[in-house]
Design an enzyme around this catalytic site. Structure first.
Site, short mmCIF file in Angstrom:
data_model
loop_
_atom_site.label_atom_id
_atom_site.label_comp_id
_atom_site.label_asym_id
_atom_site.label_seq_id
_atom_site.Cartn_x
_atom_site.Cartn_y
_atom_site.Cartn_z
N HIS A 161 82.99 66.56 66.35
CA HIS A 161 83.67 65.72 67.22
C HIS A 161 82.70 64.89 67.27
CE1 HIS A 161 86.50 68.98 68.24
NE2 HIS A 161 87.13 68.11 68.91
N LYS A 165 80.23 64.96 72.77
CA LYS A 165 81.01 66.23 73.59
C LYS A 165 79.90 67.23 73.97
CE LYS A 165 84.48 69.64 72.04
NZ LYS A 165 84.86 69.71 73.17
P1 NAD Z 1 84.65 62.33 79.52
O1 NAD Z 1 83.29 62.77 79.88
O2 NAD Z 1 84.91 61.23 78.75
O3 NAD Z 1 85.74 62.37 80.71
C1 NAD Z 1 85.72 63.14 81.78
C2 NAD Z 1 85.93 62.40 83.13
O4 NAD Z 1 86.00 63.42 84.39
C3 NAD Z 1 84.60 61.56 83.33
O5 NAD Z 1 85.12 60.13 83.73
C4 NAD Z 1 84.19 62.08 84.51
O6 NAD Z 1 83.49 61.30 85.49
C5 NAD Z 1 85.52 62.93 85.29
N1 NAD Z 1 85.13 63.83 86.41
C6 NAD Z 1 84.32 64.88 86.14
N2 NAD Z 1 84.17 65.54 87.12
C7 NAD Z 1 85.35 64.88 88.24
C8 NAD Z 1 85.60 65.15 89.49
N3 NAD Z 1 85.29 66.08 90.07
N4 NAD Z 1 86.84 64.42 89.78
C9 NAD Z 1 87.16 63.33 89.18
N5 NAD Z 1 86.68 63.18 88.23
C10 NAD Z 1 85.98 63.72 87.43
O7 NAD Z 1 85.35 63.42 78.44
P2 NAD Z 1 86.51 63.46 77.43
O8 NAD Z 1 86.11 63.34 76.19
O9 NAD Z 1 87.70 62.65 78.14
O10 NAD Z 1 87.03 64.95 77.71
C11 NAD Z 1 87.36 65.68 79.17
C12 NAD Z 1 87.54 67.07 78.87
O11 NAD Z 1 88.71 67.40 77.94
C13 NAD Z 1 86.43 67.85 77.87
O12 NAD Z 1 86.80 69.25 78.37
C14 NAD Z 1 87.04 67.95 76.44
O13 NAD Z 1 86.52 68.98 75.68
C15 NAD Z 1 88.65 67.87 76.82
N6 NAD Z 1 89.41 67.51 75.52
C16 NAD Z 1 90.65 68.36 75.49
C17 NAD Z 1 91.72 68.04 74.63
C18 NAD Z 1 92.87 68.86 74.60
O14 NAD Z 1 93.83 68.62 73.82
N7 NAD Z 1 92.98 70.04 75.27
C19 NAD Z 1 91.43 66.92 74.09
C20 NAD Z 1 90.28 65.96 74.10
C21 NAD Z 1 89.26 66.44 75.11
#
Ligand code: NAD
Length: 275
Positions: A161, A165
């Site tokens: 990744h 991450k």
């Molecule tokens: P990222 O850090 O870019 O985005 C997360 C966002 O959530 C950030 O903008 C952060 O400020 C916000 N956030 C955190 N706490 C918050 C709160 N209390 N209220 C509102 N916003 C809040 O990360 P990302 O790459 O977008 O990934 C996010 C999550 O999704 C991770 O856990 C990642 O592993 C997961 N993910 C899952 C899949 C899937 O298919 N299930 C795919 C990609 C990423």
């Protein structure tokens, strides 16, 4: 429960994150969905800014807020790709306001997951470590291969990744491990070898090994290999863009509005066989 043939109102928590922005685009691109709002952390510089399509930069008339409870109250569905602590909080709002909750957050502990189980008593919750069709097919194929190939085939799971991450191995890699373990009718926790460093001794027969690579902007790559003397079988998936997860999450959102309360995953949404 929303009527058929009307736009489903979708809210996005964490809407300025990598997945959050992609989700805004995926919702704006469809005619049967509309944005109901988006939230970010209190310290985000994006608070008060308009929600924008990440590719076309088209602005919606909705400003990003910190009020997750209001977002759950005003949405048919909220899509949540944030972090474990935020998702646990959001699950409470989903239960309180009967709002369908689509959860892609990874790195959740068993205790965190209890919050999703509680919400699922009053509303449909879809929780998946990976929302892409291809990866869910890979889950299925991994289970089938592990059913057929005995312990003479050492199972190793490799994932890569992007450099930002924060959890490892990825939720998807662990999901693949669980499917392989299920195929062999064993518990992953009993056989998982998640970190190797120094003098580890020989590989234990029946173990399921994990290896993690991090770098660049890789959206997500996973390979499950079955390694016997003189042959290796590899099952791989490579995500070219995180839009595949966003499209899957929106598909799950539309599906879930028509379901009874319960905790579902992408096997349910896609109708993949359980056994
Ligand atoms: P990222 O850090 O870019 O985005 C997360 C966002 O959530 C950030 O903008 C952060 O400020 C916000 N956030 C955190 N706490 C918050 C709160 N209390 N209220 C509102 N916003 C809040 O990360 P990302 O790459 O977008 O990934 C996010 C999550 O999704 C991770 O856990 C990642 O592993 C997961 N993910 C899952 C899949 C899937 O298919 N299930 C795919 C990609 C990423």
């Amino acid at each position: 429960m929303p009527e058929k043939n009307r736009e489903i109102k979708i809210g996005i928590v964490g809407c300025s994150g990598r997945m959050g922005q992609t989700l805004i685009g995926a919702v704006m691109d469809r005619e049967d969905t509309s944005l109901s709002g988006g939230t970010e952390r209190h310290d985000s510089p994006q608070i008060g800014q308009p929600m924008r399509h990440p590719v076309t930069a088209r602005e919606s008339d909705l400003a990003i807020t910190t009020d997750a409870e209001a977002l759950f109250r005003n949405s048919d569905v909220v899509i949540d790709f944030t972090c474990a602590t935020a998702t646990v909080l959001h699950a409470g709002f989903a239960a309180k306001h009967n709002t369908v909750h689509i959860v892609g957050t990874t790195g959740m502990t068993a205790e965190d997951e209890l919050a999703l189980q509680t919400a699922a008593k009053s509303v449909a919750v879809v929780y998946a470590s990976n929302f892409s069709l291809g990866v869910n097919l890979l889950f299925y194929l991994t289970r089938v291969a592990a059913t057929i190939l005995d312990e003479e085939y050492d199972i190793e799971i490799l994932e890569m990744h992007h450099r930002h991450k924060v959890d490892a191995p990825s939720g998807t890699a662990l999901g693949l491990g669980r499917q392989a373990a299920r195929g062999r009718d064993i518990d992953l926790e009993a056989v998982a070898d998640r970190v190797r460093d120094g003098i580890t001794g020989e590989r234990k027969r029946g173990d399921i090994g994990f290896a993690t690579l991090r770098g660049g902007n890789v959206a997500g790559e996973h390979t499950v290999s079955f390694n016997a003397p003189d042959e290796r079988i590899e099952l791989s998936h490579k995500a070219g863009d995180r839009i595949i997860f966003a499209r899957g999450a929106v598909k799950a959102a539309l599906w879930a509005t028509l379901q009874k309360p319960g905790l579902y995953d992408m096997f349910d949404v896609l109708g993949l066989p359980r056994e």
